[in-house]
Enzyme design. Structure first.
Site, PDB file in Angstrom:
ATOM      1  CG  HIS A 145     -27.118  44.933  -8.170  1.00 51.73           C
ATOM      2  ND1 HIS A 145     -27.730  43.964  -7.468  1.00 51.73           N
ATOM      3  CD2 HIS A 145     -27.508  45.699  -9.275  1.00 51.73           C
ATOM      4  CE1 HIS A 145     -28.764  44.167  -7.828  1.00 51.73           C
ATOM      5  NE2 HIS A 145     -28.996  45.176  -9.019  1.00 51.73           N
ATOM      6  CG  ASP A 146     -19.533  46.620  -5.329  1.00 51.56           C
ATOM      7  OD1 ASP A 146     -19.867  48.259  -4.640  1.00 51.56           O
ATOM      8  OD2 ASP A 146     -18.870  46.213  -4.201  1.00 51.56           O
ATOM      9  CG  LEU A 147     -19.843  50.614 -12.192  1.00 56.86           C
ATOM     10  CD1 LEU A 147     -18.879  48.562 -13.221  1.00 56.86           C
ATOM     11  CD2 LEU A 147     -20.323  50.922 -13.358  1.00 56.86           C
ATOM     12  NE  ARG A 148     -17.211  49.098  -4.946  1.00 63.39           N
ATOM     13  CZ  ARG A 148     -16.550  48.614  -3.178  1.00 63.39           C
ATOM     14  NH1 ARG A 148     -15.519  49.172  -3.026  1.00 63.39           N
ATOM     15  NH2 ARG A 148     -17.410  47.801  -3.066  1.00 63.39           N
TER      16      ARG A 148
END
Length: 198
Positions: free
Chosen positions: A110-113
Site C-alpha cells: 500500500h505504499d510501493l515506491r
C-alpha cells in the site's frame, strides 16, 4: 537512517516512526513487523529487529532491516539512469513474485515506491516494508488532504477517490514505477497533489 548493527556488524536500515505514528499505530506496526519477519522469499526484505525506543522522551516505534549494497530503484532514477524494456520486465517479474507471495499470505504494501525496491549484490530486486508500510498508509489515505506528493504519484484511482483499496493498488503502483524506470516520467503526474490525484 543508515546504521550498523553493533551486534553483527551488518549494515542496516533503521526506520524510526514519528512520535504521532508511534502513538497511533506503533503496536500495529510492530505486530506487522513480527508477522513480516516470517516471510521467507528471495525478493522480500524482512525486518530483523523491531520495537519501541525512548527518543527525546517519546516512545518511538522502529523497524530494522538489512541494507542491501545495490541501493534502490529510486537511487537509479535520481541519477537519471533508465532501464531498458527487458530490464524493466525482469524487475517487474521479480517484484510481482514478491507481491504475489505476500498477497497470498494476507500482506499488502500500500505504499510501493521506487525507494522500497532494493537491489542485492546479485542485482536481484527485493521489496522492503511489506506489511509495515500498509499500517501507516491506510491511516494516511483516510484523509487525502494530508497525502504527500511522493505517495500521490504512485496512487491507484481507488485510493485517490477515497474508496476502499486492496492488493490491486500494489500492482497499479508497480505499473507506474516500471513506466517511470523506463521513460523517466510518472504517468498522470502534475505539479500538485490534488491535480495528480484527480
Amino acid at each position: 537512517y543508515f546504521a550498523v548493527d553493533e551486534r553483527t556488524g551488518q549494515d542496516v536500515v533503521l526506520r524510526l516512526f514519528s512520535a504521532t505514528a508511534s502513538r497511533n499505530d506503533g503496536t500495529s506496526i510492530l505486530r506487522s513487523a513480527a508477522a513480516a519477519a516470517g516471510l521467507q522469499h528471495p525478493h522480500i526484505v524482512r525486518p530483523t529487529v523491531y520495537g519501541f525506543a525512548d527518543v527525546d522522551g517519546a516512545d518511538r516505534a522502529y523497524v530494522v532491516h538489512e541494507r542491501l549494497p545495490g541501493g534502490t530503484l529510486q537511487d537509479m532514477i535520481d541519477r537519471n539512469r533508465r532501464l531498458t524494456p527487458s530490464q524493466a520486465l525482469v524487475l517487474g517479474v521479480e517484484v510481482c513474485r514478491a507481491l504475489d507471495f505476500a498477497h497470498k499470505r494476507g500482506f499488502v504494501h500500500h505504499d510501493l515506491r521506487p525507494s522500497a525496491i532494493m537491489f542485492g549484490e546479485d542485482r536481484k530486486a527485493r521489496v522492503a516494508d511489506i506489511g509495515i508500510a500498509s499500517v501507516v498508509a491506510e491511516r494516511s489515505w483516510r484523509n487525502t488532504s494530508t497525502i504527500s506528493m511522493e505517495r500521490a504519484r504512485y496512487a491507484a484511482p481507488e485510493q485517490a477517490t477515497g474508496e476502499p483499496f486492496d492488493e490491486k493498488a500494489d500492482i497499479y503502483a508497480l505499473a507506474l514505477i516500471l513506466v517511470e524506470s523506463v521513460t523517466g516520467q510518472v504517468p498522470f503526474l502534475v505539479d500538485s497533489v490534488v491535480g495528480t490525484l484527480s
